[in-house]
Scaffold this motif. Structure first.
Motif, PDB file in Angstrom:
ATOM      1  N   THR A  64       0.936  -1.219   0.221  1.00 39.71           N
ATOM      2  CA  THR A  64       0.272  -0.080   0.435  1.00 39.71           C
ATOM      3  C   THR A  64       0.923   1.220  -0.107  1.00 39.71           C
ATOM      4  O   THR A  64       0.095   1.702  -0.919  1.00 39.71           O
ATOM      5  N   ASP A  65       1.503   1.026   1.032  1.00 39.57           N
ATOM      6  CA  ASP A  65       3.141   2.330   1.307  1.00 39.57           C
ATOM      7  C   ASP A  65       4.112   2.718   0.402  1.00 39.57           C
ATOM      8  O   ASP A  65       4.987   3.200  -0.310  1.00 39.57           O
ATOM      9  N   GLY A  66       4.464   1.132  -0.224  1.00 39.71           N
ATOM     10  CA  GLY A  66       5.837   1.446  -0.798  1.00 39.71           C
ATOM     11  C   GLY A  66       6.890   1.250   0.279  1.00 39.71           C
ATOM     12  O   GLY A  66       7.828   0.807  -0.245  1.00 39.71           O
ATOM     13  N   SER A  67       6.875   1.016   1.387  1.00 34.38           N
ATOM     14  CA  SER A  67       7.835   0.750   2.837  1.00 34.38           C
ATOM     15  C   SER A  67       7.313   1.000   4.083  1.00 34.38           C
ATOM     16  O   SER A  67       5.877   1.218   4.445  1.00 34.38           O
ATOM     17  N   PHE A  68       7.736  -0.081   4.860  1.00 35.03           N
ATOM     18  CA  PHE A  68       7.731  -0.061   6.149  1.00 35.03           C
ATOM     19  C   PHE A  68       8.785   0.292   7.033  1.00 35.03           C
ATOM     20  O   PHE A  68       9.698  -0.230   6.493  1.00 35.03           O
ATOM     21  N   ARG A  69       8.748   0.846   8.295  1.00 32.88           N
ATOM     22  CA  ARG A  69       9.987   1.955   8.788  1.00 32.88           C
ATOM     23  C   ARG A  69       8.988   1.693  10.402  1.00 32.88           C
ATOM     24  O   ARG A  69       8.112   1.946  10.976  1.00 32.88           O
ATOM     25  N   VAL A  70      10.078   0.715  10.636  1.00 34.49           N
ATOM     26  CA  VAL A  70       9.917   0.874  12.573  1.00 34.49           C
ATOM     27  C   VAL A  70      11.254   1.098  13.693  1.00 34.49           C
ATOM     28  O   VAL A  70      12.536   0.426  13.055  1.00 34.49           O
ATOM     29  N   SER A  71      11.003   1.514  14.623  1.00 33.67           N
ATOM     30  CA  SER A  71      11.507   1.352  15.957  1.00 33.67           C
ATOM     31  C   SER A  71      12.656   0.048  15.643  1.00 33.67           C
ATOM     32  O   SER A  71      12.019  -0.750  15.719  1.00 33.67           O
ATOM     33  N   ALA A  72      14.353   0.326  15.550  1.00 29.34           N
ATOM     34  CA  ALA A  72      14.748  -1.174  15.389  1.00 29.34           C
ATOM     35  C   ALA A  72      16.477  -0.561  16.152  1.00 29.34           C
ATOM     36  O   ALA A  72      17.378  -0.443  16.100  1.00 29.34           O
ATOM     37  N   ASP A  73      16.588  -0.526  17.769  1.00 27.06           N
ATOM     38  CA  ASP A  73      17.106   0.325  18.012  1.00 27.06           C
ATOM     39  C   ASP A  73      18.304  -0.719  18.960  1.00 27.06           C
ATOM     40  O   ASP A  73      19.482  -0.249  19.337  1.00 27.06           O
ATOM     41  N   THR A  74      18.146  -2.263  18.743  1.00 25.72           N
ATOM     42  CA  THR A  74      19.455  -2.671  19.050  1.00 25.72           C
ATOM     43  C   THR A  74      19.431  -3.875  17.860  1.00 25.72           C
ATOM     44  O   THR A  74      18.391  -4.352  17.195  1.00 25.72           O
ATOM     45  N   PRO A  75      20.334  -5.044  18.056  1.00 27.00           N
ATOM     46  CA  PRO A  75      20.890  -5.341  16.640  1.00 27.00           C
ATOM     47  C   PRO A  75      19.779  -6.759  17.017  1.00 27.00           C
ATOM     48  O   PRO A  75      19.710  -7.115  15.885  1.00 27.00           O
ATOM     49  N   GLU A  76      19.159  -6.628  18.000  1.00 25.44           N
ATOM     50  CA  GLU A  76      18.340  -8.408  18.069  1.00 25.44           C
ATOM     51  C   GLU A  76      16.760  -8.029  17.268  1.00 25.44           C
ATOM     52  O   GLU A  76      16.378  -8.497  16.048  1.00 25.44           O
ATOM     53  N   MET A  77      17.009  -6.664  17.464  1.00 28.40           N
ATOM     54  CA  MET A  77      15.172  -6.171  16.440  1.00 28.40           C
ATOM     55  C   MET A  77      15.848  -6.024  14.731  1.00 28.40           C
ATOM     56  O   MET A  77      14.988  -6.326  14.603  1.00 28.40           O
ATOM     57  N   VAL A  78      16.692  -5.455  15.046  1.00 30.91           N
ATOM     58  CA  VAL A  78      17.563  -5.605  12.837  1.00 30.91           C
ATOM     59  C   VAL A  78      17.728  -6.655  12.433  1.00 30.91           C
ATOM     60  O   VAL A  78      16.908  -6.692  11.601  1.00 30.91           O
ATOM     61  N   GLU A  79      18.242  -7.392  13.070  1.00 26.26           N
ATOM     62  CA  GLU A  79      18.307  -9.111  12.712  1.00 26.26           C
ATOM     63  C   GLU A  79      16.693  -9.787  12.390  1.00 26.26           C
ATOM     64  O   GLU A  79      16.697 -10.037  11.917  1.00 26.26           O
ATOM     65  N   LEU A  80      15.949  -9.141  13.691  1.00 27.21           N
ATOM     66  CA  LEU A  80      14.339 -10.120  13.521  1.00 27.21           C
ATOM     67  C   LEU A  80      13.269  -8.918  12.388  1.00 27.21           C
ATOM     68  O   LEU A  80      13.227 -10.044  11.634  1.00 27.21           O
ATOM     69  N   PHE A  81      13.529  -7.477  11.783  1.00 25.22           N
ATOM     70  CA  PHE A  81      13.045  -7.448  10.993  1.00 25.22           C
ATOM     71  C   PHE A  81      13.896  -7.540   8.975  1.00 25.22           C
ATOM     72  O   PHE A  81      13.293  -7.710   8.699  1.00 25.22           O
ATOM     73  N   GLN A  82      15.303  -7.768   9.863  1.00 28.65           N
ATOM     74  CA  GLN A  82      15.793  -8.357   8.989  1.00 28.65           C
ATOM     75  C   GLN A  82      15.249  -9.830   8.231  1.00 28.65           C
ATOM     76  O   GLN A  82      14.762 -10.073   6.622  1.00 28.65           O
ATOM     77  N   SER A  83      14.729 -10.669   8.616  1.00 28.91           N
ATOM     78  CA  SER A  83      14.896 -11.971   8.828  1.00 28.91           C
ATOM     79  C   SER A  83      13.009 -11.662   8.437  1.00 28.91           C
ATOM     80  O   SER A  83      12.679 -12.207   6.959  1.00 28.91           O
ATOM     81  N   VAL A  84      12.672 -10.681   8.820  1.00 27.81           N
ATOM     82  CA  VAL A  84      11.329 -10.247   7.968  1.00 27.81           C
ATOM     83  C   VAL A  84      10.715  -9.292   6.879  1.00 27.81           C
ATOM     84  O   VAL A  84      10.237  -9.955   6.138  1.00 27.81           O
ATOM     85  N   ALA A  85      11.995  -8.359   6.314  1.00 33.42           N
ATOM     86  CA  ALA A  85      11.877  -8.138   4.748  1.00 33.42           C
ATOM     87  C   ALA A  85      12.286  -9.592   4.618  1.00 33.42           C
ATOM     88  O   ALA A  85      10.856  -9.350   2.455  1.00 33.42           O
ATOM     89  N   ARG A  86      12.838 -10.648   4.237  1.00 29.32           N
ATOM     90  CA  ARG A  86      12.935 -11.280   3.594  1.00 29.32           C
ATOM     91  C   ARG A  86      12.306 -12.371   2.655  1.00 29.32           C
ATOM     92  O   ARG A  86      11.589 -12.907   1.857  1.00 29.32           O
ATOM     93  N   ARG A  87      11.125 -12.324   4.624  1.00 35.20           N
ATOM     94  CA  ARG A  87       9.624 -13.071   4.415  1.00 35.20           C
ATOM     95  C   ARG A  87       8.814 -13.148   3.177  1.00 35.20           C
ATOM     96  O   ARG A  87       8.334 -13.938   2.668  1.00 35.20           O
ATOM     97  N   ALA A  88       8.956 -11.219   3.363  1.00 35.68           N
ATOM     98  CA  ALA A  88       8.229 -11.117   3.051  1.00 35.68           C
ATOM     99  C   ALA A  88       8.663 -10.465   1.649  1.00 35.68           C
ATOM    100  O   ALA A  88       7.401 -10.942   0.371  1.00 35.68           O
ATOM    101  N   GLY A  89       9.713 -10.261   1.169  1.00 29.00           N
ATOM    102  CA  GLY A  89       9.661 -10.490  -0.622  1.00 29.00           C
ATOM    103  C   GLY A  89       9.692 -11.197  -1.258  1.00 29.00           C
ATOM    104  O   GLY A  89       9.366 -11.716  -1.985  1.00 29.00           O
ATOM    105  N   GLU A  90       9.867 -12.467  -0.936  1.00 28.38           N
ATOM    106  CA  GLU A  90       9.811 -13.975  -0.893  1.00 28.38           C
ATOM    107  C   GLU A  90       8.497 -14.169  -1.369  1.00 28.38           C
ATOM    108  O   GLU A  90       7.874 -14.799  -2.044  1.00 28.38           O
TER     109      GLU A  90
END
Length: 87
Positions: free
Chosen positions: A34-60
């Motif tokens: 709907t918007d072409g992008s998604f932004r969320v607070s990710a201020d720890t390495p754990e959250m960055v890793e989590l959302f990178q995995s989410v990004a991969r799955r969303a792309g798939e």
């Protein structure tokens, strides 16, 4: 510097991480479509890793290239710019 007990973060266990990833994928897919992008607070390495995995799955799921970048405060997930065909 130690944080007060109320602000210390407990890492996600494996089950929580799996549930979080599964729960965020539909949200990210919705925002990407709907918007072409998604932004969320990710201020720890754990959250960055989590959302990178989410990004991969969303792309798939969308069968489109998706990219993510983090700056220490936020992570942005967006469709990757596809290269233009050469003339």
């Amino acid at each position: 510097m130690t944080l007060p007990p109320s602000t210390r973060r407990t890492p996600l266990d494996q089950e929580e991480r799996v549930r979080a990833e599964a729960g965020f994928v539909p949200l990210v897919v919705h925002h990407l479509t709907t918007d072409g992008s998604f932004r969320v607070s990710a201020d720890t390495p754990e959250m960055v890793e989590l959302f990178q995995s989410v990004a991969r799955r969303a792309g798939e799921l969308l069968q489109r290239p998706v990219t993510s970048y983090a700056n220490g405060r936020y992570i942005v997930i967006a469709f990757a710019q596809e290269s233009l065909p050469r003339a």
